[in-house]
Enzyme design. Structure first.
Site, PDB file in Angstrom:
ATOM      1  N   TYR A  10      39.255-106.909 -29.060  1.00  0.00           N
ATOM      2  CA  TYR A  10      37.807-106.940 -28.806  1.00  0.00           C
ATOM      3  C   TYR A  10      37.234-108.353 -28.794  1.00  0.00           C
ATOM      4  O   TYR A  10      36.028-108.521 -28.575  1.00  0.00           O
ATOM      5  CB  TYR A  10      37.080-106.103 -29.870  1.00  0.00           C
ATOM      6  CG  TYR A  10      37.296-106.604 -31.275  1.00  0.00           C
ATOM      7  CD1 TYR A  10      36.553-107.656 -31.791  1.00  0.00           C
ATOM      8  CD2 TYR A  10      38.279-106.034 -32.083  1.00  0.00           C
ATOM      9  CE1 TYR A  10      36.773-108.134 -33.078  1.00  0.00           C
ATOM     10  CE2 TYR A  10      38.512-106.498 -33.371  1.00  0.00           C
ATOM     11  CZ  TYR A  10      37.755-107.552 -33.855  1.00  0.00           C
ATOM     12  OH  TYR A  10      37.995-108.030 -35.124  1.00  0.00           O
ATOM     13  N   GLY A  11      38.058-109.361 -29.082  1.00  0.00           N
ATOM     14  CA  GLY A  11      37.501-110.702 -29.253  1.00  0.00           C
ATOM     15  C   GLY A  11      38.217-111.744 -28.427  1.00  0.00           C
ATOM     16  O   GLY A  11      38.325-111.632 -27.197  1.00  0.00           O
ATOM     17  N   LEU A  13      41.185-112.348 -28.021  1.00  0.00           N
ATOM     18  CA  LEU A  13      42.412-111.924 -27.323  1.00  0.00           C
ATOM     19  C   LEU A  13      42.098-111.271 -25.982  1.00  0.00           C
ATOM     20  O   LEU A  13      43.009-110.976 -25.196  1.00  0.00           O
ATOM     21  CB  LEU A  13      43.215-110.941 -28.191  1.00  0.00           C
ATOM     22  CG  LEU A  13      43.828-111.509 -29.474  1.00  0.00           C
ATOM     23  CD1 LEU A  13      44.432-110.390 -30.329  1.00  0.00           C
ATOM     24  CD2 LEU A  13      44.915-112.536 -29.129  1.00  0.00           C
ATOM     25  N   GLU A  77      46.706-113.717 -36.196  1.00  0.00           N
ATOM     26  CA  GLU A  77      45.454-113.172 -36.755  1.00  0.00           C
ATOM     27  C   GLU A  77      45.483-113.128 -38.279  1.00  0.00           C
ATOM     28  O   GLU A  77      44.497-112.740 -38.918  1.00  0.00           O
ATOM     29  CB  GLU A  77      45.177-111.766 -36.199  1.00  0.00           C
ATOM     30  CG  GLU A  77      45.037-111.695 -34.681  1.00  0.00           C
ATOM     31  CD  GLU A  77      43.805-112.431 -34.164  1.00  0.00           C
ATOM     32  OE1 GLU A  77      43.032-112.973 -34.957  1.00  0.00           O
ATOM     33  OE2 GLU A  77      43.626-112.467 -32.930  1.00  0.00           O
TER      34      GLU A  77
HETATM   35  N1  PCA Z   1      40.974-111.682 -32.089  1.00  0.00           N
HETATM   36  C1  PCA Z   1      41.260-110.292 -32.263  1.00  0.00           C
HETATM   37  C2  PCA Z   1      40.415-109.890 -33.397  1.00  0.00           C
HETATM   38  C3  PCA Z   1      39.219-110.764 -33.283  1.00  0.00           C
HETATM   39  C4  PCA Z   1      39.680-111.892 -32.447  1.00  0.00           C
HETATM   40  O1  PCA Z   1      39.020-112.835 -32.062  1.00  0.00           O
HETATM   41  C5  PCA Z   1      40.865-109.544 -31.018  1.00  0.00           C
HETATM   42  O2  PCA Z   1      40.524-110.157 -29.994  1.00  0.00           O
HETATM   43  O3  PCA Z   1      40.871-108.305 -31.060  1.00  0.00           O
END
Ligand code: PCA
Length: 127
Positions: A10-11, A13, A77
């Site tokens: 969600y972020g 990635l 992460e």
């Molecule tokens: N990376 C992971 C978790 C939050 C982030 O920035 C993601 O994109 O899901």
């Protein structure tokens, strides 16, 4: 065949974001959202989804990854100390999947009311 894991990101990635290269070569199922409602916090540009507040579904992308990629994501992460990877249901179109998501209770504290005195002396409690 290598074991396959479903990861919902969600972020940073997500496609087009700074850490997407970690998913290079992974199959993308598309964009969807979590079945359950969560809350997203932002700090220094980094997003954190917490399961302690049910505010809205989270939008993200679903990927299938092999053991090596999942291990690399975990390391990056900081699972399980920084983010914690947990399974949750995600919906893409008319399909439901159970996928890994990196959760983190938000840095900072969400208060129940905006009065510092209430929190310290009154009935209001930190959430
Ligand atoms: N990376 C992971 C978790 C939050 C982030 O920035 C993601 O994109 O899901």
């Amino acid at each position: 065949m290598e074991p396959i894991h479903l990861v919902f990101v969600y972020g940073t990635l997500r496609d087009g974001h700074c850490n997407h290269h970690l998913l290079k070569g992974a199959h993308c199922y598309g964009v969807g959202s979590t079945e359950a409602c969560y809350a997203m916090y932002l700090k220094n540009g980094y997003p954190y989804v917490t399961s302690s507040e049910a505010r809205y579904p989270i939008t993200g992308e679903l990927y299938s990854v092999d053991d090596g990629t999942l291990a690399a994501l975990d390391k990056f992460e900081g699972h399980p100390r920084h983010y914690e990877r947990r399974e949750t249901a995600v919906i893409l179109g008319d399909k439901r999947y159970v996928a890994w998501v990196y959760f983190r209770d938000p840095p900072g504290i969400l208060m129940q009311c905006g009065d510092y005195n209430e929190v310290n002396y009154g009935k209001a409690r930190l959430m």
